[in-house]
Write an enzyme that holds these catalytic residues in place. Structure first.
Site, short mmCIF file in Angstrom:
data_model
loop_
_atom_site.label_atom_id
_atom_site.label_comp_id
_atom_site.label_asym_id
_atom_site.label_seq_id
_atom_site.Cartn_x
_atom_site.Cartn_y
_atom_site.Cartn_z
N LYS A 72 15.13 5.01 5.41
CA LYS A 72 14.24 3.91 5.06
C LYS A 72 13.47 4.25 3.81
O LYS A 72 12.97 5.37 3.68
CB LYS A 72 13.25 3.73 6.24
CG LYS A 72 12.29 2.59 6.07
CD LYS A 72 12.80 1.36 6.75
CE LYS A 72 11.98 0.13 6.46
NZ LYS A 72 12.33 -0.52 5.19
N LYS A 96 7.12 11.02 5.89
CA LYS A 96 6.21 9.95 6.32
C LYS A 96 6.67 9.31 7.63
O LYS A 96 5.88 9.11 8.55
CB LYS A 96 6.13 8.89 5.21
CG LYS A 96 4.94 7.98 5.31
CD LYS A 96 4.93 6.92 4.21
CE LYS A 96 4.61 7.46 2.86
NZ LYS A 96 4.45 6.38 1.85
N LYS A 108 15.15 6.36 -0.90
CA LYS A 108 14.44 5.67 -1.98
C LYS A 108 15.46 5.17 -2.97
O LYS A 108 16.56 5.73 -3.08
CB LYS A 108 13.48 6.63 -2.68
CG LYS A 108 12.33 5.94 -3.36
CD LYS A 108 11.27 5.56 -2.35
CE LYS A 108 10.11 4.81 -2.96
NZ LYS A 108 9.03 4.62 -1.97
N THR A 192 -0.72 -1.57 4.63
CA THR A 192 -1.00 -0.26 4.03
C THR A 192 -2.51 -0.02 3.98
O THR A 192 -2.99 1.05 4.39
CB THR A 192 -0.38 -0.18 2.62
OG1 THR A 192 1.04 -0.37 2.78
CG2 THR A 192 -0.63 1.15 1.97
N ASN A 223 -3.02 -4.89 -4.00
CA ASN A 223 -2.74 -5.23 -2.61
C ASN A 223 -3.39 -4.25 -1.62
O ASN A 223 -4.23 -4.62 -0.80
CB ASN A 223 -1.20 -5.27 -2.44
CG ASN A 223 -0.76 -5.38 -1.00
OD1 ASN A 223 -1.15 -4.58 -0.15
ND2 ASN A 223 0.04 -6.37 -0.69
N SER A 361 6.77 -2.18 8.41
CA SER A 361 8.17 -2.44 8.02
C SER A 361 9.09 -2.16 9.22
O SER A 361 10.04 -2.91 9.47
CB SER A 361 8.59 -1.52 6.87
OG SER A 361 8.29 -2.12 5.64
P1 NAD Z 1 -0.47 -3.38 -6.65
O1 NAD Z 1 0.40 -3.53 -7.83
O2 NAD Z 1 -0.77 -4.56 -5.80
O3 NAD Z 1 -1.90 -2.80 -7.11
C1 NAD Z 1 -2.04 -1.72 -7.97
C2 NAD Z 1 -3.38 -1.87 -8.66
O4 NAD Z 1 -3.63 -0.71 -9.44
C3 NAD Z 1 -3.46 -3.06 -9.61
O5 NAD Z 1 -4.70 -3.72 -9.42
C4 NAD Z 1 -3.43 -2.41 -11.00
O6 NAD Z 1 -4.14 -3.16 -11.96
C5 NAD Z 1 -4.11 -1.11 -10.71
N1 NAD Z 1 -3.84 -0.06 -11.68
C6 NAD Z 1 -2.70 0.20 -12.36
N2 NAD Z 1 -2.90 1.25 -13.18
C7 NAD Z 1 -4.16 1.66 -12.99
C8 NAD Z 1 -4.97 2.70 -13.51
N3 NAD Z 1 -4.48 3.54 -14.42
N4 NAD Z 1 -6.22 2.82 -13.06
C9 NAD Z 1 -6.72 1.98 -12.14
N5 NAD Z 1 -6.03 0.99 -11.61
C10 NAD Z 1 -4.78 0.82 -12.03
O7 NAD Z 1 0.16 -2.18 -5.81
P2 NAD Z 1 -0.10 -1.80 -4.28
O8 NAD Z 1 0.97 -2.39 -3.46
O9 NAD Z 1 -1.52 -2.06 -3.93
O10 NAD Z 1 0.18 -0.23 -4.34
C11 NAD Z 1 -0.81 0.65 -4.83
C12 NAD Z 1 -0.37 2.08 -4.57
O11 NAD Z 1 -0.16 2.25 -3.17
C13 NAD Z 1 0.95 2.48 -5.23
O12 NAD Z 1 0.86 3.84 -5.59
C14 NAD Z 1 1.97 2.33 -4.14
O13 NAD Z 1 3.08 3.19 -4.31
C15 NAD Z 1 1.14 2.76 -2.94
N6 NAD Z 1 1.68 2.23 -1.69
C16 NAD Z 1 1.70 0.88 -1.47
C17 NAD Z 1 2.24 0.41 -0.30
C18 NAD Z 1 2.27 -1.06 0.01
O14 NAD Z 1 2.74 -1.42 1.08
N7 NAD Z 1 1.73 -1.91 -0.86
C19 NAD Z 1 2.76 1.30 0.65
C20 NAD Z 1 2.70 2.67 0.42
C21 NAD Z 1 2.16 3.12 -0.78
#
Ligand code: NAD
Length: 434
Positions: A72, A96, A108, A192, A223, A361
């Site tokens: 996954k 994880k 991945k 998350t 998000n 998921s």
């Molecule tokens: P997203 O794209 O919704 O949000 C990311 C945010 O970070 C945006 O607001 C963006 O403007 C901001 N950002 C980008 N570069 C930046 C910087 N240099 N400094 C500050 N802010 C910055 O993404 P998400 O889904 O919220 O995911 C965020 C992190 O969480 C990622 O690393 C992702 O891999 C991890 N993650 C997300 C999920 C999920 O289900 N959404 C699951 C596991 C891990």
């Protein structure tokens, strides 16, 4: 990034496993297996562009380990995708899923592309083209993709539809993170952030905090960052700083998070042209840089943006007492070493803190396979049960061995993967026949 750095990402990930291996109750064959992804696929995806020209996009899918179940992991569309990174991310997914005790191994995928340069139709062709290339390797019982950086639920919908066309069978269980209308799960989009929130709540119980006295800074108000901030705010925590890619804002008395979310996501009231659509325009507050946000004197720091936010350059300047890794890999391995020296600093590691997403998921896959769809309350309730239970397991291992919470999470993962490896038979079994 240099080729040298690319190579070290997977080696760094293995290095963390080696450290944990000293405390885990495993046969060494477990580590041996972790060093070698079981399957690596490299593809070329031809895409007819809107102007009639042809572009070829390289892509990868790595299945890391399938001892505990089908693999996954997400699919990333990013110009800097490279094989070593995909391998490292697939290894993290194996760990994880084991930490959360969900019956999956890790995988991945990634495509080297800047999706912002594609039109919606080009993006659809690319998404379908990637699935066409990897269709023989994925499947509801073998490998189940999901969204990752710059892929979203609409893309998951296209991919599910393409796979269903290829196998001539409606197959919602081949991919998760789909739109609700195409078999997605209620509660997935906030999962998350909600998972990270439950980690903080478990720590709150152990430390007997009063949320009203706790300050929080969130880097990355997207998000996951918004969901965790909203839930903590509701419980009385003071979210004193948030940021996005354009910059951050700070307010000593804390923000009203729902208004901030509204301002960022919908009204987009302009205060400054340079930060259109960004948090820095939303309310009256002190403007800070992302670097300043990370170094704020707060109780809880939540990096929820990108990897490598805390490096050896700024690790010494981190003042927070707790770091909750919502992003994947926000602390480099060198920075980890520096932070480990800080007494009383707790880092809730990514493979636990952001595992709410893969957990829901898994719930989505279960719902697709049974045809029995759950209410949002059921999803949230089950997520809370899993997060709290696994947080406590990791915390106990941390205390038992006097190790960091990150190492403890890897120990838990290795113990579970190791038990599955032993169950299949190791050299200890096969060479002792008497
Ligand atoms: P997203 O794209 O919704 O949000 C990311 C945010 O970070 C945006 O607001 C963006 O403007 C901001 N950002 C980008 N570069 C930046 C910087 N240099 N400094 C500050 N802010 C910055 O993404 P998400 O889904 O919220 O995911 C965020 C992190 O969480 C990622 O690393 C992702 O891999 C991890 N993650 C997300 C999920 C999920 O289900 N959404 C699951 C596991 C891990």
């Amino acid at each position: 990034m240099s080729e040298q750095n690319h190579e070290s990402i997977f080696q760094d990930a293995l290095g963390r496993l080696d450290v944990a291996g000293k405390y885990a109750e495993i046969d060494q064959e477990t580590i041996q297996r972790m060093q070698h992804p079981i399957q690596i696929i490299q593809v070329a995806i031809p895409v007819r562009m809107d102007d009639g020209s042809l572009k070829i996009f390289p892509g990868y899918r790595v299945r890391h380990d399938a001892t505990r179940g089908p693999t996954k992991g997400g699919i990333r569309f990013h110009p800097e995708v490279n094989l070593e990174e995909v391998k490292a991310l697939s290894l993290w997914m194996t760990c994880k899923c084991a930490v959360m005790d969900i019956p999956y191994g890790g995988a991945k995928g990634g495509v080297i592309v800047n999706p912002k340069e594609l039109t919606p139709l080009e993006l659809e062709r690319l998404s379908r083209g990637f699935i066409e290339r990897i269709a023989d390797f994925i499947g509801p019982d073998t490998d189940i993709p999901a969204p990752d950086v710059y892929t979203n639920e609409r893309i998951m919908g296209w991919m599910m539809n393409e796979y269903s066309t290829i196998v001539r069978k409606h197959s919602p269980d081949v991919i998760t993170g789909k739109p609700i209308a195409l078999g997605g799960s209620l509660g997935r989009s906030a999962a998350t952030g909600r998972g990270a929130y439950h980690c903080v709540k478990q720590l709150e119980k152990k430390k007997a905090w009063n949320p009203k006295e706790i300050t929080v800074a969130v880097q990355g108000f997207g998000n996951a960052g918004q969901s965790v901030a909203e839930l903590l705010h509701k419980d009385g925590y003071h979210i004193v700083a948030v940021s996005d890619s354009k910059g951050g804002i700070y307010r000593e008395e804390g923000f009203d998070i729902p208004s901030l979310m509204h301002a960022k996501n919908e009204s987009r009231v302009l205060k400054a042209v340079y930060c259109e659509g960004s948090v820095c325009e939303a309310v009256d507050a002190e403007t800070i840089t992302n670097e300043e946000l990370l170094e704020l004197d707060v109780d809880i720091l939540i990096p929820a943006a990108l990897q490598d936010a805390i490096t050896k350059e700024n690790a010494e300047k981190i003042s927070a007492r707790v770091i909750v890794e919502v992003a994947n890999g926000p602390i480099t391995i060198e920075a980890d070493g520096i932070l480990d020296q800080k007494e009383d600093l707790i880092v809730i590691p990514d493979i636990l803190a952001n595992a709410g997403g893969v957990t829901v998921s898994y719930f989505e896959w279960v719902q697709n396979r049974t045809g029995d769809y759950w209410t949002e309350e059921m999803v949230n309730h089950r997520l809370e049960g899993v997060m709290c239970k696994q947080f406590d397991h990791v915390y106990e291992l941390m205390e038992e061995h006097s190790i960091s919470m990150r190492t403890a999470a890897y120990v838990l993962a290795l113990n579970r993967i190791g038990a599955a490896v032993i169950a299949t038979g190791t050299s200890a079994y096969f060479s002792n026949k008497d």
